[in-house]
Design an enzyme around this catalytic site. Structure first.
Site, PDB file in Angstrom:
ATOM      1  CG  LEU A   1      -3.859  -2.093  -2.051  1.00  0.00           C
ATOM      2  CD1 LEU A   1      -4.460  -2.250  -0.664  1.00  0.00           C
ATOM      3  CD2 LEU A   1      -4.850  -2.535  -3.122  1.00  0.00           C
TER       4      LEU A   1
ATOM      5  CE1 TYR B   1      -3.179   2.941   0.521  1.00  0.00           C
ATOM      6  CE2 TYR B   1      -3.066   2.630   2.890  1.00  0.00           C
ATOM      7  CZ  TYR B   1      -3.547   3.327   1.798  1.00  0.00           C
ATOM      8  OH  TYR B   1      -4.386   4.393   1.983  1.00  0.00           O
ATOM      9  CB  CYS B   2       0.923   4.296   0.202  1.00  0.00           C
ATOM     10  SG  CYS B   2       1.496   6.016   0.135  1.00  0.00           S
ATOM     11  CG  LEU B   3       6.106   5.856   0.534  1.00  0.00           C
ATOM     12  CD1 LEU B   3       4.851   6.699   0.545  1.00  0.00           C
ATOM     13  CD2 LEU B   3       7.068   6.352   1.608  1.00  0.00           C
TER      14      LEU B   3
ATOM     15  N   GLY C   1       3.760  -0.258  -1.457  1.00  0.00           N
ATOM     16  CA  GLY C   1       3.564  -0.839  -2.776  1.00  0.00           C
ATOM     17  C   GLY C   1       4.710  -0.539  -3.710  1.00  0.00           C
TER      18      GLY C   1
END
Length: 560
Positions: A325, A297-299, A301
């Site tokens: 994500l 998720y985010c960083l 990811g």
């Protein structure tokens, strides 16, 4: 178990006093903004035709305002003038003309001939920030909603607002967190599990199975380290982790340490090595599984994508699938955050972080607040201090207030390598001292973007479709960077678009995707887990729980 699993106490939290040294210069300090404004003014002054054109635009806008008699639509979410009272004279005239002036100034700053795109963005951003401060919605005697509430309540709203302001200033001065009704480990991050590994950077949580059988492929969750992991384990009703466990998956999640000065020289590759790679080794040791579904998720990811590319380079085939994500892998068009990314600003940030050893959460939050100053700053000031209404706390707000620090070296490498140089997409990112190529990833990919995401704009997230030649699913969820991801079944007004691109097929453009991708009502979680099911083996007996260091949510998540 790997040697990194210990039973010792985690290192103590670093005192936050170091963050006060020197202060934060601010994302748009004079040495950054002045050259941009000088560039704009000098080119504009030398171009009379430009001013003639802008004068005609202003004249046409004024004619339209007289003719329409309504508050105009600005093309972006703008809730400042949503109260019906803004539709009545004289307030409709005030709001209409302010929005027209604001739009005119911003587009004029962007369209001056001969200036660089970055200077145009900086000038337009500064113009918007300056004008937002003077919006009539922020002025009590020009805001009809404030006037109405003040008359109805006999001014008690202003009395409450003044007390709220004093309370907030006191908390800010004393570095105290506002009291919360949500307790981590009880109301939040409450899914049952055990910490089964701890090293200097992560705790790995294994969650207790709740189904008689589980899929043979465990799920590893790699959250962003900019915030605490429990965005994916909020309240029981909207916890993605709890949902996955309930759907018959063995779930592991990384909980990142909140770093202090002692981790100043921790690099981005340390996060890969001590994070997902160490977690994968531990999961294989615990479950004996030969393949794992990985989610970032985010960083997290972005890091997971780099990790997957390094694994593909090294012949490591343990990834059954990859879910990203709101995660960017190509930073050529990163959205409005690019305003804060240039050599001058990064040099200043490096000097600040070198003194502290890290970047404080509140220092980083300032940039995000500036991007959405209308909603995150001015609208909240009006609601809290002028209308006298405190926001009702919820789990997402409690999580959002629980931020983490960024180690100096890692954060500098991330901003320069990703945002400034786009090393990951260009094949220049080094993992273990050697470059990685995202195109080498063979695992099926499920990428999720969010329609109103201002942190990782969905069109930037979408670029993964061009970078990966294999099977890819791209899902566009309604909502923003957080609300689009926390989209549990039953949540009202949730929807998504979904389209698959098989290996060897041409990649659609973002506009083609919008035109062709089917639209579905409801939560995207169901579609994603159905996809995971299609890539998983038949359910088997759950693997054993590993020896526990402590109960979930662990110790790192509680560090302040």
């Amino acid at each position: 178990m790997p040697e990194s699993a210990t039973t010792g106490q985690p290192p103590r939290d670093e005192p936050s006093g170091a963050a006060d040294e020197g202060g934060l210069p601010g994302p748009l300090a004079p040495d950054t903004l002045t050259p941009a404004l000088m560039d704009v003014f000098s080119h504009a002054a030398a171009n009379p035709a430009f001013w003639l054109k802008q004068g005609l635009v202003a004249f046409e806008d004024a004619q339209g305002a007289i003719r329409d008699g309504e508050v105009p639509k600005t093309g972006r979410d703008d809730h400042r003038f949503s109260d019906p009272a803004w539709r009545a004279p004289p307030f409709n005239f005030v709001a209409r003309n302010f929005q027209l002036a604001e739009g005119w100034l911003e587009q004029a700053a962007r369209n001056v001939p001969g200036i660089s795109a970055h200077h145009a963005d900086l000038a337009a951003f500064a113009a918007r920030q300056w004008l937002d401060a003077f919006s009539p919605s922020n002025i009590p005697w020009m805001n009809p909603e404030v006037l109405r509430v003040t008359l109805e309540q006999g001014g008690l709203n202003l009395v409450r607002g003044a007390q709220y302001c004093l309370d907030d200033l006191s908390n800010e001065y004393s570095h105290k967190r506002a009291p919360s009704d949500y307790i981590v480990g009880k109301d939040l991050a409450a899914t049952s599990g055990k910490v089964v590994l701890r090293n200097e950077l992560i705790e790995l949580i294994q969650y207790t199975p709740v189904t008689e059988k589980t899929r043979p492929e465990p799920v590893l969750i790699v959250p962003a380290w900019i915030m605490k992991y429990y965005i994916l384990d909020l309240s029981p009703h909207n916890s993605l982790i709890r949902y996955l466990v309930g759907r018959g998956y063995t779930v592991f999640c990384i909980s990142w340490r909140n770093p202090g000065r002692e981790l100043a020289q921790t690099c981005l590759d340390d996060y890969r090595r001590l994070g997902p790679m160490t977690a994968l080794d531990a999961i294989e040791h615990i479950t004996k599984a030969k393949s794992v579904h990985a989610l970032g998720y985010c960083l997290g990811g972005t890091l997971l994508a780099a990790t997957a590319a390094a694994m593909a380079r090294d012949g490591d085939g343990r990834l059954a699938s990859l879910t990203l994500l709101a995660a960017q892998t190509d930073f050529s068009e990163p959205g409005e955050l690019k305003i804060f990314i240039d050599e001058t600003q990064l040099d200043r940030l490096d000097r600040l972080m070198a003194r502290q050893g890290y970047l404080e959460a509140w220092q980083m939050a300032g940039a995000f607040s500036m991007l959405r100053a209308r909603d995150l700053v001015w609208s909240r000031i009006v609601k809290t201090y002028l209308l006298g209404e405190r926001e009702h706390p919820n789990d997402l707000m409690a999580w959002n207030a629980d931020a983490t620090r960024m180690p100096y070296r890692m954060h500098s490498e991330y901003l320069r390598g990703m945002f400034l140089n786009n090393d990951l997409a260009k094949g220049r990112f080094l993992a273990g001292g050697r470059a990685v190529d995202l195109a080498a990833i063979a695992a099926p990919i499920f990428a999720v973007g969010a329609e109103t995401d201002h942190v990782a704009p969905w069109r930037s997230v979408f670029k993964i479709v061009d970078l990966i030649p294999g099977d890819t699913v791209f899902l566009l969820a309604s909502g923003g960077h957080n609300s689009g991801i926390v989209s549990e079944p039953g949540h009202k007004n949730r929807s998504y678009r979904l389209m698959k691109r098989a290996k060897g097929q041409p990649s659609p453009t973002p506009d083609d995707y919008l035109a062709r991708a089917p639209h579905f009502a409801g939560s995207w979680w169901l579609a994603w887990v159905d996809w995971l099911d299609s890539l998983s083996g038949p359910p088997i007996d759950p693997p054993p729980m590993a020896p526990a260091l402590c109960d979930a949510p662990g110790m790192y998540v509680l560090q302040r």
